[in-house]
Design an enzyme around this catalytic site. Sequence first.
Site, PDB file in Angstrom:
ATOM      1  N   GLU A   1       9.207  -4.470  10.926  1.00 11.71           N
ATOM      2  CA  GLU A   1       9.565  -2.947  10.439  1.00 11.71           C
ATOM      3  C   GLU A   1       9.851  -1.888  11.432  1.00 11.71           C
ATOM      4  O   GLU A   1       9.138  -1.949  12.641  1.00 11.71           O
ATOM      5  CB  GLU A   1       8.426  -2.420   9.618  1.00 11.71           C
ATOM      6  CG  GLU A   1       8.840  -0.987   8.902  1.00 11.71           C
ATOM      7  CD  GLU A   1       7.839  -0.530   8.055  1.00 11.71           C
ATOM      8  OE1 GLU A   1       8.104   0.715   7.445  1.00 11.71           O
ATOM      9  OE2 GLU A   1       6.782  -1.269   7.744  1.00 11.71           O
TER      10      GLU A   1
ATOM     11  N   LYS B   1      -1.308  -9.180   2.753  1.00 10.22           N
ATOM     12  CA  LYS B   1      -0.562  -8.881   4.045  1.00 10.22           C
ATOM     13  C   LYS B   1      -1.232  -7.863   4.900  1.00 10.22           C
ATOM     14  O   LYS B   1      -2.177  -6.990   4.063  1.00 10.22           O
ATOM     15  CB  LYS B   1       0.544  -8.191   3.819  1.00 10.22           C
ATOM     16  CG  LYS B   1       1.490  -7.688   4.855  1.00 10.22           C
ATOM     17  CD  LYS B   1       2.742  -7.412   4.443  1.00 10.22           C
ATOM     18  CE  LYS B   1       2.905  -5.752   3.982  1.00 10.22           C
ATOM     19  NZ  LYS B   1       2.440  -4.840   5.148  1.00 10.22           N
TER      20      LYS B   1
ATOM     21  N   ASP C   1      -1.383  -6.018  -0.035  1.00  6.07           N
ATOM     22  CA  ASP C   1      -1.412  -5.427   1.008  1.00  6.07           C
ATOM     23  C   ASP C   1      -2.941  -5.030   1.123  1.00  6.07           C
ATOM     24  O   ASP C   1      -3.698  -4.830   0.137  1.00  6.07           O
ATOM     25  CB  ASP C   1      -0.763  -4.064   1.225  1.00  6.07           C
ATOM     26  CG  ASP C   1       0.436  -3.894   2.131  1.00  6.07           C
ATOM     27  OD1 ASP C   1       0.463  -4.818   3.015  1.00  6.07           O
ATOM     28  OD2 ASP C   1       1.337  -3.124   1.934  1.00  6.07           O
TER      29      ASP C   1
ATOM     30  N   ASP D   1       0.833  -1.227   0.046  1.00  4.99           N
ATOM     31  CA  ASP D   1      -0.012  -0.017  -0.105  1.00  4.99           C
ATOM     32  C   ASP D   1       0.727   1.281   0.015  1.00  4.99           C
ATOM     33  O   ASP D   1       0.248   2.269  -0.094  1.00  4.99           O
ATOM     34  CB  ASP D   1      -1.059   0.048   1.095  1.00  4.99           C
ATOM     35  CG  ASP D   1      -0.208  -0.102   2.520  1.00  4.99           C
ATOM     36  OD1 ASP D   1       0.911  -0.029   2.537  1.00  4.99           O
ATOM     37  OD2 ASP D   1      -1.183  -0.200   3.524  1.00  4.99           O
TER      38      ASP D   1
END
Length: 290
Positions: free
Chosen positions: A205, A136, A106, A67
């Site tokens: 992340e 995801k 995403d 995204d």
Amino acid sequence: MSTTFTLDTSTSRANPTPAPMKRLTVPAVRARKADGRTAEPIVMLTAYTARMAQLLDPHCDVLLVGDSLGQVVYGLPSTVPVTMEMMCNHGAAVVRGSYHSLVIVDMPFGSYEASPAQAFENAARIMKETGAAGVKMEGGEAMAETIAFLTARGIPVCAHVGLTPQAVNTLGGYGARGRSKAEAEKIMRDACAVDAAGCFLLVVEGVMEQIARDVTAAVSCPTIGIGASVDCDGQVLVIDDLLGMFERVPRFVKRYESLAETITGAVTKYAAEVRNRSFPTDEQVYRPKK
């Protein structure tokens, strides 16, 4: 035999091409981590177009239709405004442009948080309209029930913990996570929860390096680091960052090329030639045959 697509670079058209099925599968990628170790790290990059997918496909294990396209393609201020239509359209393009890599898409903000049923409806739409192998979604413990719900119904899920860009308004920015003991413990709980729920990959992340190492050692599924640690089971970057399409270089990015400079140079030459009438030349115009 299965029908995939080959992008004809002379026409920029995707043509159906019968070819043996060779695309990586979710079980094959998941199995790369065995007994807590991944002998060959997983290579993941983002892709948003058929042509970029074609270029990346031979070198990657996983292509993520992120995204992040909201920012790098549409110029939006964050990933929050990204729509299902955007993700489905770009996801389908990446599937058409690839042959080898596993493609995951995403789920955009607002498409899965309300309930497992909402998540299933939208994830099923993504998979039907794109041909991707999985989706995801961001979030830890709060999304564990949803991940289990989707996985039990045939939708593979890649989870995402640590810095979760869709929660930027709650987090207050894109700073690294896990600086405090409480936050580090929460990230670990989140990771273990989504792993137990059945995610086949876990993106970690923007966390302190030791947290990424601890998470990788604690979960059974492969971890994919971005701003995390070399000890993760694989790595992902936004392709535009890797190629140097923007001036800003986040700390976790290694710029492998400077394409923005190359493009600027080429367009500068083109503009000059148009203005001085040296383009087009005889080689670029049509005349009657003699």
